[in-house]
Every structure is written in C-alpha cells, then in structure tokens.
Design a protein around this motif. Structure first.
Motif, mmCIF file in Angstrom:
data_model
loop_
_atom_site.group_PDB
_atom_site.id
_atom_site.type_symbol
_atom_site.label_atom_id
_atom_site.label_comp_id
_atom_site.label_asym_id
_atom_site.label_seq_id
_atom_site.Cartn_x
_atom_site.Cartn_y
_atom_site.Cartn_z
ATOM 1 N N GLU A 45 -43.761 -4.565 53.408
ATOM 2 C CA GLU A 45 -42.396 -5.098 53.468
ATOM 3 C C GLU A 45 -42.343 -6.531 52.945
ATOM 4 O OE1 GLU A 45 -38.802 -6.007 56.679
ATOM 5 O OE2 GLU A 45 -40.694 -5.117 57.356
ATOM 6 N N SER A 46 -43.362 -7.320 53.275
ATOM 7 C CA SER A 46 -43.370 -8.712 52.823
ATOM 8 C C SER A 46 -43.466 -8.805 51.304
ATOM 9 C CB SER A 46 -44.517 -9.479 53.475
ATOM 10 O OG SER A 46 -45.749 -8.840 53.253
ATOM 11 N N GLN A 48 -42.239 -6.456 49.229
ATOM 12 C CA GLN A 48 -40.945 -5.991 48.738
ATOM 13 C C GLN A 48 -39.878 -7.063 48.857
ATOM 14 O OE1 GLN A 48 -40.343 -2.395 50.980
ATOM 15 N NE2 GLN A 48 -42.137 -1.386 50.091
ATOM 16 N N ARG A 49 -39.986 -7.925 49.864
ATOM 17 C CA ARG A 49 -38.993 -8.970 50.079
ATOM 18 C C ARG A 49 -39.300 -10.256 49.311
ATOM 19 N NH1 ARG A 49 -38.164 -9.248 56.500
ATOM 20 N NH2 ARG A 49 -36.622 -10.800 55.875
ATOM 21 N N HIS A 211 -39.280 -13.416 53.066
ATOM 22 C CA HIS A 211 -37.897 -13.394 52.551
ATOM 23 C C HIS A 211 -37.326 -11.993 52.589
ATOM 24 C CE1 HIS A 211 -37.928 -17.558 51.118
ATOM 25 N NE2 HIS A 211 -39.206 -17.330 50.914
#
Length: 211
Positions: A45-46, A48-49, A211
């Motif tokens: 997830e980190s 992807q963000r 983010h």
C-alpha cells in the motif's frame, strides 16, 4: 559500544562472508527471487500511495535485478529517481528518469552501475528502494562500505525534508536473523525489508510518512 575500528573490521568480515554466499547463487535463482520481490513491492500500500520513488539500478552480477521494477514505476505514472554516485567527493544525488528510453541509454558509471549524467536540483522522495549486502530482522542494513545512502539521508533530512520510507530489497540469503549486523550511530535503519517470501515491517511508519 564497539570502537569504530572494531565496527569497521566486523562489517568487513560480514561483507566477505556474504560475498561468498551470493557467489554461489545461479543467475536463474537471482532472476526468480528478483521477480518475487518486485511483485511484493508493487502490492505494498505504501508503494501504491507513493508518488516519487528512488530505485537503484543493480550491479551487473550477484545483486537483485531491479530492471522490471523501475520499468513498472515508470509505467504507473510515478516519478522515478535513480542514484548518481559523485566520484569526486563520495556523495550521492539523484536524477529523474522520464521513460524506458532514458534507462536504456544511461552509461555505466562507478562499479559498472548505469548512472545518469546530470542531477536533479530539488529531489522530494516519498520512498527509497535501498540496496545492501545484508540485512537483519532488527532492520539494520550492511551496505558496501562507502556510506552513500547514510550520508545522503542525513543531509536530506537535515534540510528540513521529511524522511522518505526506506524499503530494502533483499534476496533470501541476504537476511540474517536477530540483530547480527553491527551498526554505528550514523547507520540508518530500514522501515521495511522485502524478500521473495515476506515483508519485514519495522512497525515504525506513521501515517504522515505514507501518502
């Protein structure tokens, strides 16, 4: 705490032992592990963000292959930066890569690693994908002994910029148990260590840094 001389000697012995271990790996084994690590990175997830990401371009042999990963970063409309070693003073900076053609045309610099010609003036990084000789489960990193990343990160954060997420890319053989890697006060710890089989999370990443 061990003296700097003792620390340097301990790191040298560990680098030598790890070099012998990695020398035994076949090109196929490295390729398969590299693909598995890339898949795990892309699923984070980190990642992807993150909007701006630095990824090293691997050495010609016995290091995790990052070519497919950097291509994926570009194709996902993220901003890719690659490291540039400044042989004059031993420092490191980054250049923005715009497309796959940029990657293909980069010349080989110090250590036989492809490097950019010119540098970016204002680098703002959300994530750095970090190379290393070895890592351990306390999130310590053993580099190649030149201190490029540690010095860059200290300089980067001292300018008031938020520390980027530090994500180590590791072959299975590069991850040691416990806290086996000797570290000094200037050595930066990793936020994540990504292997073909798992993601070792430090648990120290705040929402403000993702983010």
């Amino acid at each position: 705490m061990a003296s700097q001389l003792t620390l340097t000697a301990q790191k040298k012995v560990l680098r030598s032992a790890m070099a012998s271990t990695l020398q035994k790996l076949s090109s196929l084994a490295i390729k398969e592990q590299s693909e598995a690590v890339a898949a795990r990175i892309l699923s984070m997830e980190s990642f992807q963000r993150s909007r701006s990401i630095s990824c090293y371009l691997n050495m010609p042999s016995r290091e995790l292959d990052t070519l497919s990963l950097v291509s994926e970063i570009i194709s996902r409309d993220k901003t890719l930066f690659v490291p540039k070693i400044m042989s004059r003073d031993g420092s490191m900076d980054f250049l923005k890569i715009y497309d796959d053609e940029d990657l293909i045309t980069l010349p080989a610099g110090l250590w036989g690693i492809k490097e950019p010609h010119t540098l970016s003036d204002d680098v703002e990084l959300d994530m750095i994908l970090v190379p290393g000789v070895a890592f351990d489960e306390s999130h310590s990193r053993l580099g190649h002994g030149k201190g490029y990343y540690d010095r860059f990160l200290t300089s980067y954060t001292s300018s008031g910029r938020r520390a980027p997420l530090l994500v180590a890319l590791a072959l299975r053989e590069q991850v040691l148990s416990g806290d086996e890697i000797p570290i000094g006060e200037h050595d930066w710890k990793m936020d994540f260590i990504v292997t073909p089989d798992r993601i070792i999370d430090s648990g120290n990443v705040s929402n403000e840094r993702v983010h």
